[in-house]
Design a protein around this motif. Structure first.
Motif, PDB file in Angstrom:
ATOM      1  N   LEU A  48       8.092  21.023  57.139  1.00  0.00           N
ATOM      2  CA  LEU A  48       7.711  20.060  56.113  1.00  0.00           C
ATOM      3  C   LEU A  48       7.790  18.635  56.635  1.00  0.00           C
ATOM      4  CD1 LEU A  48       9.505  21.531  52.978  1.00  0.00           C
ATOM      5  CD2 LEU A  48       7.100  21.740  53.616  1.00  0.00           C
ATOM      6  N   VAL A  49       6.842  17.817  56.229  1.00  0.00           N
ATOM      7  CA  VAL A  49       6.833  16.404  56.575  1.00  0.00           C
ATOM      8  C   VAL A  49       7.122  15.640  55.289  1.00  0.00           C
ATOM      9  CG1 VAL A  49       5.418  14.499  57.417  1.00  0.00           C
ATOM     10  CG2 VAL A  49       5.186  16.771  58.439  1.00  0.00           C
ATOM     11  N   PRO A  50       8.074  14.697  55.319  1.00  0.00           N
ATOM     12  CA  PRO A  50       8.416  13.964  54.092  1.00  0.00           C
ATOM     13  C   PRO A  50       7.211  13.260  53.485  1.00  0.00           C
ATOM     14  CG  PRO A  50       9.915  13.395  55.889  1.00  0.00           C
ATOM     15  CD  PRO A  50       8.824  14.238  56.475  1.00  0.00           C
ATOM     16  N   VAL A  51       7.149  13.262  52.164  1.00  0.00           N
ATOM     17  CA  VAL A  51       6.036  12.643  51.443  1.00  0.00           C
ATOM     18  C   VAL A  51       5.922  11.167  51.801  1.00  0.00           C
ATOM     19  CG1 VAL A  51       5.167  12.034  49.147  1.00  0.00           C
ATOM     20  CG2 VAL A  51       6.125  14.309  49.566  1.00  0.00           C
ATOM     21  N   ASP A  52       7.056  10.470  51.919  1.00  0.00           N
ATOM     22  CA  ASP A  52       6.980   9.040  52.240  1.00  0.00           C
ATOM     23  C   ASP A  52       6.399   8.808  53.633  1.00  0.00           C
ATOM     24  OD1 ASP A  52       9.314  10.129  53.349  1.00  0.00           O
ATOM     25  OD2 ASP A  52      10.400   8.233  53.250  1.00  0.00           O
ATOM     26  N   GLU A  53       6.622   9.722  54.555  1.00  0.00           N
ATOM     27  CA  GLU A  53       6.036   9.615  55.901  1.00  0.00           C
ATOM     28  C   GLU A  53       4.518   9.796  55.828  1.00  0.00           C
ATOM     29  OE1 GLU A  53       5.841   9.209  60.054  1.00  0.00           O
ATOM     30  OE2 GLU A  53       7.660   9.010  58.855  1.00  0.00           O
ATOM     31  N   VAL A  54       4.058  10.742  55.026  1.00  0.00           N
ATOM     32  CA  VAL A  54       2.623  10.973  54.855  1.00  0.00           C
ATOM     33  C   VAL A  54       1.972   9.762  54.193  1.00  0.00           C
ATOM     34  CG1 VAL A  54       0.889  12.415  53.701  1.00  0.00           C
ATOM     35  CG2 VAL A  54       2.909  13.481  54.734  1.00  0.00           C
ATOM     36  N   GLU A  55       2.617   9.228  53.149  1.00  0.00           N
ATOM     37  CA  GLU A  55       2.064   8.053  52.464  1.00  0.00           C
ATOM     38  C   GLU A  55       2.007   6.844  53.386  1.00  0.00           C
ATOM     39  OE1 GLU A  55       4.608   7.708  49.054  1.00  0.00           O
ATOM     40  OE2 GLU A  55       3.557   9.296  47.968  1.00  0.00           O
ATOM     41  N   ALA A  56       3.049   6.624  54.166  1.00  0.00           N
ATOM     42  CA  ALA A  56       3.072   5.491  55.093  1.00  0.00           C
ATOM     43  C   ALA A  56       1.990   5.639  56.159  1.00  0.00           C
ATOM     44  CB  ALA A  56       4.448   5.361  55.742  1.00  0.00           C
ATOM     45  N   ALA A  57       1.829   6.830  56.698  1.00  0.00           N
ATOM     46  CA  ALA A  57       0.791   7.060  57.705  1.00  0.00           C
ATOM     47  C   ALA A  57      -0.596   6.855  57.101  1.00  0.00           C
ATOM     48  CB  ALA A  57       0.920   8.464  58.290  1.00  0.00           C
ATOM     49  N   THR A  58      -0.798   7.330  55.885  1.00  0.00           N
ATOM     50  CA  THR A  58      -2.087   7.159  55.209  1.00  0.00           C
ATOM     51  C   THR A  58      -2.416   5.678  55.032  1.00  0.00           C
ATOM     52  OG1 THR A  58      -1.838   9.261  54.040  1.00  0.00           O
ATOM     53  CG2 THR A  58      -3.394   7.685  53.105  1.00  0.00           C
ATOM     54  N   LEU A  59      -1.438   4.890  54.626  1.00  0.00           N
ATOM     55  CA  LEU A  59      -1.664   3.449  54.461  1.00  0.00           C
ATOM     56  C   LEU A  59      -1.993   2.770  55.790  1.00  0.00           C
ATOM     57  CD1 LEU A  59       1.137   2.552  51.881  1.00  0.00           C
ATOM     58  CD2 LEU A  59      -1.351   2.634  51.491  1.00  0.00           C
ATOM     59  N   ARG A  60      -1.297   3.160  56.863  1.00  0.00           N
ATOM     60  CA  ARG A  60      -1.572   2.566  58.182  1.00  0.00           C
ATOM     61  C   ARG A  60      -2.973   2.927  58.664  1.00  0.00           C
ATOM     62  NH1 ARG A  60       3.937   4.151  59.052  1.00  0.00           N
ATOM     63  NH2 ARG A  60       3.214   5.974  60.208  1.00  0.00           N
ATOM     64  N   VAL A  61      -3.375   4.173  58.469  1.00  0.00           N
ATOM     65  CA  VAL A  61      -4.717   4.599  58.874  1.00  0.00           C
ATOM     66  C   VAL A  61      -5.772   3.862  58.057  1.00  0.00           C
ATOM     67  CG1 VAL A  61      -6.331   6.551  58.900  1.00  0.00           C
ATOM     68  CG2 VAL A  61      -3.973   6.862  59.706  1.00  0.00           C
ATOM     69  N   ARG A  62      -5.568   3.807  56.754  1.00  0.00           N
ATOM     70  CA  ARG A  62      -6.526   3.124  55.869  1.00  0.00           C
ATOM     71  C   ARG A  62      -6.666   1.649  56.261  1.00  0.00           C
ATOM     72  NH1 ARG A  62      -4.944   4.900  50.703  1.00  0.00           N
ATOM     73  NH2 ARG A  62      -6.291   6.686  51.067  1.00  0.00           N
ATOM     74  N   ALA A  63      -5.564   1.000  56.646  1.00  0.00           N
ATOM     75  CA  ALA A  63      -5.606  -0.414  57.030  1.00  0.00           C
ATOM     76  C   ALA A  63      -6.505  -0.633  58.249  1.00  0.00           C
ATOM     77  CB  ALA A  63      -4.197  -0.925  57.316  1.00  0.00           C
ATOM     78  N   VAL A  64      -6.561   0.329  59.139  1.00  0.00           N
ATOM     79  CA  VAL A  64      -7.419   0.212  60.321  1.00  0.00           C
ATOM     80  C   VAL A  64      -8.857   0.598  59.987  1.00  0.00           C
ATOM     81  CG1 VAL A  64      -7.858   1.104  62.652  1.00  0.00           C
ATOM     82  CG2 VAL A  64      -5.512   0.617  61.929  1.00  0.00           C
ATOM     83  N   LEU A  65      -9.037   1.706  59.274  1.00  0.00           N
ATOM     84  CA  LEU A  65     -10.387   2.218  59.024  1.00  0.00           C
ATOM     85  C   LEU A  65     -11.155   1.434  57.969  1.00  0.00           C
ATOM     86  CD1 LEU A  65      -9.833   6.081  59.178  1.00  0.00           C
ATOM     87  CD2 LEU A  65     -10.697   4.550  60.969  1.00  0.00           C
ATOM     88  N   ASP A  66     -10.471   0.752  57.070  1.00  0.00           N
ATOM     89  CA  ASP A  66     -11.139   0.000  56.006  1.00  0.00           C
ATOM     90  C   ASP A  66     -11.367  -1.457  56.397  1.00  0.00           C
ATOM     91  OD1 ASP A  66     -11.168   2.296  54.513  1.00  0.00           O
ATOM     92  OD2 ASP A  66      -9.585   1.694  53.147  1.00  0.00           O
ATOM     93  N   THR A  67     -11.784  -1.670  57.632  1.00  0.00           N
ATOM     94  CA  THR A  67     -12.114  -3.023  58.087  1.00  0.00           C
ATOM     95  C   THR A  67     -13.609  -3.075  58.394  1.00  0.00           C
ATOM     96  OG1 THR A  67     -11.565  -2.475  60.382  1.00  0.00           O
ATOM     97  CG2 THR A  67      -9.812  -3.437  59.049  1.00  0.00           C
TER      98      THR A  67
END
Length: 141
Positions: A48-67
């Motif tokens: 299992l991967v902690p939910v907060d780790e998944v959310e943090a990774a999603t935000l970091r990815v979105r910050a790069v891809l949504d430019t």
């Protein structure tokens, strides 16, 4: 088919993410962001991967891809524990997902370091069942 990218919150990882999005857009396919967690969450649930780790990774990815400089591509995040073997975990994820290409970020090396890539990158390049594109972060001047 899918383009996979190994995600890390580094300049090299962000460069890999941009290169992978460019490749996915050029091939008209989607992007699979592979995010490894280096520590198991509990002794009873090592996968299992902690939910907060998944959310943090999603935000970091979105910050790069949504430019504006990155072409819009459909993407999803896939997380896994690395079991203290990041290269093996990445290769396992590639096999599971059926990706057609893996994009990795790599640090710049000294003259001696150029002789041998980083051990994780080198192992993935050698063990990958699909082609691997290795990218570096742009040089700041």
């Amino acid at each position: 088919m899918t383009i996979a990218v190994a995600h890390s919150d580094t300049d090299e990882g962000r460069a890999a993410l941009v290169a992978a999005a460019d490749e996915a857009a050029a091939r008209g396919t989607d992007l699979l962001v592979l995010h490894l967690v280096d520590e198991p969450t509990t002794d009873s649930s090592p996968d299992l991967v902690p939910v907060d780790e998944v959310e943090a990774a999603t935000l970091r990815v979105r910050a790069v891809l949504d430019t504006p400089d990155v072409p819009p591509v459909p993407w999803q995040l896939r997380t896994a524990n690395d079991g203290h073997d990041p290269a093996g975990a990445l290769v396992d994820l590639l096999v599971e997902t059926g990706a057609e290409l893996l994009v990795l970020g790599s640090r710049r090396r000294s003259a001696i370091g150029k002789l041998i890539m980083g051990s994780t990158v080198q192992r993935v390049v050698l063990d990958s069942p699909v082609p691997v594109l290795v990218v570096k972060a742009p040089v700041e001047r």
